[in-house]
Design a protein around this motif. Structure first.
Motif, PDB file in Angstrom:
ATOM      1  N   THR A 118       0.857  -1.188   0.000  1.00  0.00           N
ATOM      2  CA  THR A 118       0.000   0.000   0.000  1.00  0.00           C
ATOM      3  C   THR A 118       0.894   1.238   0.000  1.00  0.00           C
ATOM      4  OG1 THR A 118      -0.127   0.270   2.404  1.00  0.00           O
ATOM      5  CG2 THR A 118      -1.654  -1.320   1.389  1.00  0.00           C
ATOM      6  N   ASP A 119       0.266   2.411   0.052  1.00  0.00           N
ATOM      7  CA  ASP A 119       1.054   3.645   0.135  1.00  0.00           C
ATOM      8  C   ASP A 119       1.221   4.124   1.574  1.00  0.00           C
ATOM      9  OD1 ASP A 119      -1.501   4.506   0.701  1.00  0.00           O
ATOM     10  OD2 ASP A 119      -1.607   5.991  -0.918  1.00  0.00           O
ATOM     11  N   VAL A 120       0.882   3.265   2.544  1.00  0.00           N
ATOM     12  CA  VAL A 120       0.967   3.641   3.955  1.00  0.00           C
ATOM     13  C   VAL A 120       2.429   3.654   4.406  1.00  0.00           C
ATOM     14  CG1 VAL A 120       0.431   2.892   6.306  1.00  0.00           C
ATOM     15  CG2 VAL A 120      -1.326   2.811   4.529  1.00  0.00           C
ATOM     16  N   LEU A 121       2.817   4.738   5.063  1.00  0.00           N
ATOM     17  CA  LEU A 121       4.153   4.871   5.652  1.00  0.00           C
ATOM     18  C   LEU A 121       3.978   5.028   7.160  1.00  0.00           C
ATOM     19  CD1 LEU A 121       5.758   7.289   3.024  1.00  0.00           C
ATOM     20  CD2 LEU A 121       6.137   4.835   3.264  1.00  0.00           C
ATOM     21  N   ALA A 122       3.733   3.915   7.829  1.00  0.00           N
ATOM     22  CA  ALA A 122       3.400   3.927   9.257  1.00  0.00           C
ATOM     23  C   ALA A 122       4.622   3.779  10.149  1.00  0.00           C
ATOM     24  CB  ALA A 122       2.405   2.810   9.567  1.00  0.00           C
ATOM     25  N   GLY A 123       5.804   3.544   9.575  1.00  0.00           N
ATOM     26  CA  GLY A 123       6.999   3.324  10.377  1.00  0.00           C
ATOM     27  C   GLY A 123       7.537   4.604  10.995  1.00  0.00           C
ATOM     28  N   ARG A 124       8.164   4.440  12.143  1.00  0.00           N
ATOM     29  CA  ARG A 124       8.805   5.554  12.841  1.00  0.00           C
ATOM     30  C   ARG A 124      10.065   5.050  13.537  1.00  0.00           C
ATOM     31  NH1 ARG A 124       5.466   7.444  10.161  1.00  0.00           N
ATOM     32  NH2 ARG A 124       3.941   9.090  10.599  1.00  0.00           N
ATOM     33  N   ALA A 125      10.886   5.962  13.988  1.00  0.00           N
ATOM     34  CA  ALA A 125      12.043   5.601  14.804  1.00  0.00           C
ATOM     35  C   ALA A 125      11.569   5.082  16.149  1.00  0.00           C
ATOM     36  CB  ALA A 125      12.956   6.806  14.998  1.00  0.00           C
ATOM     37  N   VAL A 126      12.149   3.972  16.582  1.00  0.00           N
ATOM     38  CA  VAL A 126      11.848   3.402  17.893  1.00  0.00           C
ATOM     39  C   VAL A 126      13.021   3.723  18.799  1.00  0.00           C
ATOM     40  CG1 VAL A 126      11.471   1.254  19.177  1.00  0.00           C
ATOM     41  CG2 VAL A 126      10.404   1.577  16.930  1.00  0.00           C
TER      42      VAL A 126
END
Length: 547
Positions: A531-539
């Protein structure tokens, strides 16, 4: 509720038996797990996914990734998203892009161009703004991600000890001064305070390999104060491998620091059948109270850069000096003797066998004719000796060539992956025309080949290796399990069909049998498509110094 997975086989990450349930998600969390035996009304939601035949597990955690720049330049990042990876650990092998200053940023970019791109003539990073200099700045950049929208999957990072030494000491093979050691300690502490999860080393890579055990112990004392872990690519995976493992165990015991052994393989002919000796060493340490884990990839060949095979003295001073040495006939002859006769420390103390070194990628497209061939094969085509081909390739490609090294042993791979502290790590280098298939296939390879086909691990046990166990190492309190209140980083896969599509001939083929991948309850893979979802972030780890 946002989403309910109806009648799904839950493999929760604990290693315990799977069970059938409805699993409801809302606000990025798992809000309800309704088992068949619970009775009462089943949860409803705006979206209900009928999941018969599918298994639901926590998202897979790649404990050894080289996506440091790929996450910023490639918004899709299908290599990992399609495998069910929801978190990668970056900053591996002691070499990455923070902390740096202007000088060291240019140096480290040149040194690991074979891992991440950016060699002269490679335009893939031209649009990437290297606008950070600290670990915190890099993590902020990951949060910002591609075009301000985030990144494809979550990412944690380690402080890279080699880059820290480059910044504080330079490229010299010498003992750090007291002031230089103090600065390195400060840089490590700052990185941990800014959110890094630990410290990595590449002790067959310059300049990190020039650090003594005493120096490394002092840095690990800092890591211990922040409750992080030390992740070394240790001094040998060939001749002296067991001694190198023992060195890391002793060093971290002295420092009081947790240890995670990177790509814990036993390679080269000298180590065939010796996995039980390694596992006995680790069991003795664990029984004595060591806080110890390891990762492996489910393949036999390794992957690195061609320049990494050189003896360390040839690399002292950095990339520019290496090129000067390679161009000098007398020095080049000396390098050749060490590599082919004595066994360079860059090749783990084993005399190099050119028929095991396959060129997997080049930075200069004009050199693409080497890709997919061993150095020995390429040399034979050109009517020259292998060293001549390797030397010319190093010079003409400005140290940017990547290699596969076919030196592993299947029995060692299987024995190590069964161990009680084993986790999964791809060590996936995404650069090059013919990368190692582990970059696109590690996690489905575990589930398809080593679980379903070979029965080396049970499905429940393997999922625990890839989820809860690494989450515990990373000290993440709400990831790695299918449990109410935990983050909805999840994978739905078909245990009967999941398989790695990537092969050595077609390494960028995506896996099969993984239709859905979610991060924070949002579909990053849906019906097998990105999909075009960019749900990642720095942990980020949030830890204050002790003592």
């Amino acid at each position: 509720m946002d989403t309910v997975f109806r009648d799904v086989r839950v493999i929760d990450g604990t290693g315990g038996p799977s069970y059938r349930a409805d699993v409801a998600l809302s606000g990025g969390r798992i809000t309800e797990i309704h088992r068949e035996s619970d009775g009462g009304p089943r949860p409803g939601a705006a979206r209900v996914v009928e999941s018969q035949g599918l298994a639901l597990s926590p998202g897979f955690i790649d404990m050894h990734a080289h996506s440091d720049l790929a996450l910023l330049r490639d918004p899709g990042h299908e290599a990992k998203a399609a495998q069910g990876v929801t978190l990668e650990v970056l900053g591996q092998d002691g070499l990455s892009y923070a902390p740096v200053d202007d000088r060291t940023l240019a140096e480290v970019r040149a040194q690991i161009a074979g891992w991440n791109g950016g060699a002269p003539g490679d335009t893939s990073l031209d649009s990437l703004d290297f606008n950070w200099r600290t670990v915190g700045g890099y993590l902020d950049r990951l949060d910002h991600g591609f075009d301000g929208q985030g990144i494809a999957v979550n990412a944690a990072c380690l402080v890279p000890q080699g880059t820290v030494r480059m910044l504080a000491v330079g490229w010299d093979d010498r003992t750090a001064t007291a002031d230089e050691l103090a600065r390195m300690r400060q840089l490590v502490a700052e990185g941990l305070e800014q959110g890094a999860v630990g410290l990595s080393s590449g002790l067959t890579y310059t300049p990190g390999m020039y650090a003594s055990d005493a120096e490394l112990t002092e840095l690990c004392r800092v890591v211990a104060r922040y409750d992080g872990y030390y992740c070394p690519h240790h001094r040998s995976y060939g001749a002296g491998a067991l001694q190198a493992y023992e060195e890391m165990v002793a060093l971290t015991r002295e420092a009081g620091c947790a240890l995670h052994l990177a790509h814990a393989t036993m390679n080269f002919g000298v180590n065939e059948g010796r996995a039980p000796e390694l596992l006995a060493l680790l069991d003795r340490a664990l029984d004595a109270g060591a806080d110890l884990t390891l990762d492996t990839y489910p393949y036999t060949p390794g992957c690195t850069t061609l320049v990494a095979m050189l003896p360390s003295w040839a690399s002292e001073g950095g990339p520019g000096v290496i090129m000067t040495r390679l161009r000098d006939e007398a020095t080049a002859a000396r390098i050749r003797h060490v590599m082919e006769v004595e066994g360079a420390d860059g090749c783990h103390g084993v005399p190099i066998e050119w028929d095991t070194i396959e060129i997997s990628g080049v930075s200069d497209p004009a050199l693409a004719g080497h890709v997919g061939k061993t150095v020995a094969h390429s040399a034979a085509e050109r009517g020259e000796e292998p060293w001549q081909t390797a030397r010319r390739l190093l010079i003409e490609d400005r140290l940017g060539s990547t290699i596969l090294q076919h030196v592993g042993h299947e029995d060692n791979v299987r024995r190590i992956m069964r161990h009680r502290v084993h986790t999964g790590g791809s060590d996936g280098i995404l650069q090059g025309d013919k990368p190692h298939p582990r970059a696109y296939g590690t996690f489905p390879q575990y589930l398809g080949r080593y679980v379903r086909e070979l029965g080396v691990l049970s499905l429940e046990e393997c999922v625990a290796h890839l989820t809860a166990r690494p989450a515990a190492r990373l000290r993440l309190p709400d990831r790695g399990l299918v449990r109410e209140g935990y983050r909805a980083d999840l994978v739905l896969f078909d245990p009967e069909t999941v398989a790695a599509g990537s092969t050595f001939d077609a390494p960028r083929t995506l896996p099969t049998g993984i239709p859905h991948v979610l991060i924070d309850g949002r579909f990053v893979m849906e019906d097998g498509r990105r999909t075009d979802v960019l749900a990642g972030r720095a942990v980020r780890r949030t830890a204050s110094a002790r003592g």
